[in-house]
Design a protein around this motif. Structure first.
Motif, short mmCIF file in Angstrom:
data_model
loop_
_atom_site.label_atom_id
_atom_site.label_comp_id
_atom_site.label_asym_id
_atom_site.label_seq_id
_atom_site.Cartn_x
_atom_site.Cartn_y
_atom_site.Cartn_z
N LEU A 357 0.83 -1.20 0.00
CA LEU A 357 0.00 0.00 0.00
C LEU A 357 0.86 1.26 0.00
CD1 LEU A 357 -2.88 1.10 0.13
CD2 LEU A 357 -2.82 0.81 2.61
N TYR A 361 1.60 2.25 -3.94
CA TYR A 361 0.54 3.18 -4.32
C TYR A 361 0.73 4.60 -3.81
CZ TYR A 361 -1.93 -0.79 -6.21
OH TYR A 361 -2.25 -1.87 -6.98
N LEU A 362 1.10 4.77 -2.54
CA LEU A 362 1.25 6.14 -2.04
C LEU A 362 2.51 6.80 -2.58
CD1 LEU A 362 0.13 5.83 1.71
CD2 LEU A 362 -1.24 6.10 -0.37
N LEU A 393 -6.12 1.73 -6.19
CA LEU A 393 -5.90 2.15 -4.81
C LEU A 393 -7.09 1.76 -3.94
CD1 LEU A 393 -4.29 3.60 -2.61
CD2 LEU A 393 -5.27 5.77 -3.43
N PHE A 397 -6.82 -0.91 -0.82
CA PHE A 397 -7.26 -0.50 0.51
C PHE A 397 -8.39 -1.39 1.02
CE2 PHE A 397 -10.45 1.72 3.04
CZ PHE A 397 -9.72 1.83 4.23
N VAL A 428 -3.52 7.41 3.24
CA VAL A 428 -4.31 6.87 2.13
C VAL A 428 -5.46 7.80 1.81
CG1 VAL A 428 -5.78 4.95 1.39
CG2 VAL A 428 -3.66 4.47 2.62
N ARG A 429 -6.16 8.25 2.83
CA ARG A 429 -7.27 9.18 2.60
C ARG A 429 -6.78 10.43 1.89
NH1 ARG A 429 -10.17 12.41 7.47
NH2 ARG A 429 -8.00 13.05 7.69
#
Length: 447
Positions: A357, A361-362, A393, A397, A428-429
């Motif tokens: 994650l 992705y980030l 994403l 998540f 993530v948000r």
């Protein structure tokens, strides 16, 4: 605030400087871009335990071919055996030692099949970097600062197109949104946007058109926006923007209820407004999940590739609910307040799913956005890559949420794990909200 410096580009530059040297300063003046290294350096998201976090070509001829185009030459001491850039264990250990001072230090190097080498990073420095930069920069994560000397670009679109009743044609809505989205993406490019009255002789002129401009001058780029068609007959749709948003709003509610197991509640905020936002989000996904020059099809009877919008916004609401629930439980005394990030043991986020994650992705989000503009001068803005990224994403998540069960009652000795994951959820948000905002999609807090 300083602009974000893409770490993968830094890493590519460091690898290039390790294996090669500059011989022509004029040709090598351009920065090394990770995404343009081709076969030399590959970024991995899947199968990381076996393929590594990145891999490099170990055959010297690939590096030599790159050098010929970039005003560089190979360091002769990097491939003494079998024409390999990392021929033996000593060479690999030498690179690991050199990389201790790099943006991301290397933990290990493993030879792979097909003459490649897999690199694995020390995870904790990467995790700390990503969480800090995302949470500190917020909605400016990935922005590039422009100087007055930056190349200029002027963006416009073809004249307005409406129906007889004054409503906006769906094809024109797609065209206008392509211009607006491209404009937002420019914050991640080296271009500086200027108004028509600020143009100079060197300004690149970009126009969003329904068809390619005839006799296009060299200082002009045409972004062709394809038509919007009916799904069966492939004829131009007669639907306007408002009627299609209304249709997709109904589809999104049914999809959220039946596919995602969501029960819509009118007790939180303006229910009608929420329905409208769901429909508007679905329309954007429908229009831009394919390349902008390709025809997009409207969705009839809830069929088609429309799960994306409901699934994305369901997970957007899930993120908000997680953080809202945590804050409520802190107020109720169930948990202690969240400590500062510097006090968090980030080694607790080193397992493979946390790493996927964060690293998969980030970390690369700014490069993903930048890649949408790589072919802008050839008349292409790859908005569909951003839609694909957002969907992926949301999917990773969702998997993370199911497996980690973040807000279950935890024993005191497991509280540090909860705090570390709350920071990850916050990051993530933040990234998801920024990605959605580039498309003009407003995140939701309740479903």
């Amino acid at each position: 605030m300083e602009s974000y410096q893409y770490p993968m580009n830094k890493l590519a530059q460091e690898l290039m400087n390790f294996f090669t040297v500059v011989v022509d300063k004029e040709e090598s003046s351009a920065p090394v871009l990770f995404q343009r290294c081709g076969v030399l350096i590959r970024f991995h998201i899947e199968d990381i335990p076996d393929s590594g976090d990145i891999s490099i070509a170990n055959i010297s001829k690939y590096w030599e071919a790159y050098c010929r185009k970039q005003g560089r030459k190979m360091r002769q001491d990097t491939y003494k055996e079998m024409d390999l850039v990392l021929p033996n264990e000593a060479a690999m250990q030498g690179l690991i030692e050199k990389a201790k001072d790099w943006v991301f230090p290397l933990q290990g190097i493993t030879p792979l099949y097909k003459d490649r080498c897999a690199f694995s990073f020390h995870r904790r420095p990467v995790i700390a970097y990503v969480l800090n930069v995302v949470l500190q920069q917020g909605d400016r994560y990935g922005h590039i600062s422009k100087s007055d000397k930056a190349p200029t670009l002027c963006l416009s679109q073809s004249p307005n197109s409406t129906l007889d009743d004054g409503t906006e044609k769906l094809s024109h809505y797609r065209l206008s949104q392509l211009r607006v989205i491209t404009r937002r993406l420019m914050a991640y490019s080296a271009w500086r946007l200027v108004d028509p009255d600020q143009q100079s002789a060197d300004t690149l002129r970009v126009t969003v058109e329904a068809q390619r401009c005839p006799n296009q001058p060299t200082d002009h780029v045409c972004l062709v926006c394809g038509p919007v068609l009916e799904p069966v007959g492939k004829t131009a749709t007669t639907m306007n923007r408002d009627s299609y948003v209304a249709l997709r709003s109904k589809d999104m509610i049914l999809m959220a209820m039946h596919r995602n197991g969501v029960r819509m509640s009118s007790s939180h905020g303006d229910f009608d407004s929420l329905i409208q936002r769901l429909g508007a989000a679905a329309v954007i996904v429908d229009l831009f999940e394919v390349r902008h020059a390709s025809a997009a099809s409207v969705v009839r009877n809830g069929s088609g590739g429309s799960k994306g919008a409901s699934y994305i916004l369901y997970n957007s609401a899930r993120l908000e609910t997680l953080l809202r629930t945590f804050n409520a439980q802190v107020e109720a005394g169930v948990y202690q307040p969240l400590p500062p990030l510097d006090d968090i043991d980030l080694s607790l986020l080193e397992d493979d799913l946390d790493w996927k994650l964060i690293y998969g992705y980030l970390l690369p989000f700014p490069e993903v956005v930048e890649s949408t503009l790589n072919l802008l001068q050839q008349g292409q803005c790859d908005v569909h890559l951003l839609v694909r990224y957002i969907s992926s994403l949301a999917a990773i998540f969702s998997r993370y949420y199911r497996q980690k069960k973040i807000l279950v009652q935890m024993r005191d000795q497991l509280m540090p794990v909860l705090y570390a994951r709350v920071y990850l959820i916050m990051a993530v948000r933040q990234v998801l909200n920024v990605a959605l905002s580039l498309l003009g999609i407003e995140p939701v807090t309740y479903i």
